[in-house]
Design an enzyme around this catalytic site. Structure first.
Site, mmCIF file in Angstrom:
data_model
loop_
_atom_site.group_PDB
_atom_site.id
_atom_site.type_symbol
_atom_site.label_atom_id
_atom_site.label_comp_id
_atom_site.label_asym_id
_atom_site.label_seq_id
_atom_site.Cartn_x
_atom_site.Cartn_y
_atom_site.Cartn_z
ATOM 1 N N LEU A 45 45.107 32.412 41.506
ATOM 2 C CA LEU A 45 43.934 31.572 41.729
ATOM 3 C C LEU A 45 42.733 32.419 41.349
ATOM 4 C CD1 LEU A 45 42.990 28.796 42.788
ATOM 5 C CD2 LEU A 45 42.712 29.845 45.037
ATOM 6 N N ASP A 46 41.959 31.956 40.376
ATOM 7 C CA ASP A 46 40.875 32.770 39.828
ATOM 8 C C ASP A 46 39.953 33.324 40.913
ATOM 9 O OD1 ASP A 46 41.741 32.357 37.237
ATOM 10 O OD2 ASP A 46 40.487 30.589 36.945
ATOM 11 N N ARG A 47 39.357 34.451 40.606
ATOM 12 C CA ARG A 47 38.446 35.106 41.543
ATOM 13 C C ARG A 47 37.315 34.173 41.979
ATOM 14 N NH1 ARG A 47 34.588 40.232 39.826
ATOM 15 N NH2 ARG A 47 33.497 40.482 41.817
ATOM 16 N N ASP A 48 36.824 33.350 41.051
ATOM 17 C CA ASP A 48 35.706 32.476 41.378
ATOM 18 C C ASP A 48 36.159 31.094 41.856
ATOM 19 O OD1 ASP A 48 36.711 31.782 38.927
ATOM 20 O OD2 ASP A 48 34.781 31.663 37.892
ATOM 21 N N SER A 49 37.425 30.982 42.211
ATOM 22 C CA SER A 49 37.936 29.746 42.810
ATOM 23 C C SER A 49 38.339 30.010 44.253
ATOM 24 C CB SER A 49 39.154 29.225 42.021
ATOM 25 O OG SER A 49 38.790 28.924 40.686
#
Length: 217
Positions: A45-49
């Site tokens: 899960l992306d860092r900015d999600s």
């Protein structure tokens, strides 16, 4: 026994336990929230999600959750810039042309802001002159930054992205930054070879040639 954890990942947290980037400015990782040796993330899960991550200590379960052939639904709550019209929603549902090909059919609908949603740190930057809205987007594939690229392709850039569910697992009742153990499913294995000897075909009675058959009187 197999361990399975569901975790509500905050924004700006790496989906791993160590930071292999710059040592001068270490970034937050899963180890800030989860102290469970031997578990690993089943998917990224992306860092900015934000939102749901699953972690397990069982390699077979990890592979089963992440294997695309199982087509496990993943639902995202997406705050987008503007208000998508029916055509934009139809494009998202039927498939969007991206650089790596057309996306698979998806489920999408406009939703109100999810109730009880935690505040993000830092807050989302919104423009006062442009409205924003929320959609629920369900995918059965997982390309790199796919949701963000899909919404941008239909003219509605993503402002905030939260993964709500993976298969039957959801964020329900799980606060931001919290985790808990959940019951691990039984992973089906490959079919075992039969121990019985193969059946021999029954001999069929040979019929005499047509010319040699006895005539009925």
């Amino acid at each position: 026994m197999t361990r399975l954890i569901r975790f509500n990942k905050p924004y700006d947290v790496l989906p791993q336990f160590t930071d292999s980037g710059s040592q001068d400015s270490p970034r937050a990782t899963l180890s800030k929230y989860i102290d469970c040796p031997g578990v690993y993330a089943a998917g990224r899960l992306d860092r900015d999600s934000e939102g749901l991550m699953l972690l397990t200590d069982n390699g077979r379960l990890q592979a089963w959750i992440t294997d695309p052939k199982h087509k496990m639904d993943k639902t995202y709550w997406v705050q987008v810039e503007g208000i998508p019209d029916p055509d934009a929603l139809k494009n998202l549902a039927e498939g969007v042309e991206l650089k790596d090909g057309i996306t698979r059919p998806a489920k999408v609908r406009l939703i109100p802001e999810p109730p009880g949603l935690w505040a993000r740190t830092p807050p989302v930057r919104v423009r006062k002159t442009v409205p924003d809205s929320w959609i629920a987007l369900t995918l059965r594939e997982g390309r790199n930054r796919q949701v963000r690229r899909m919404t941008a392709a239909v003219g509605h850039p993503t402002l905030r992205l939260i993964r709500y569910s993976i298969g039957a697992w959801t964020l329900d009742g799980l606060a931001q930054g919290a985790w808990e153990d959940v019951e691990a499913p039984r992973v089906p294995g490959p079919p075992k070879p039969s121990q019985k000897p193969p059946r021999r075909p029954k001999p069929s009675a040979a019929r005499p040639p047509k010319g040699d058959r006895p005539r009925r009187r």
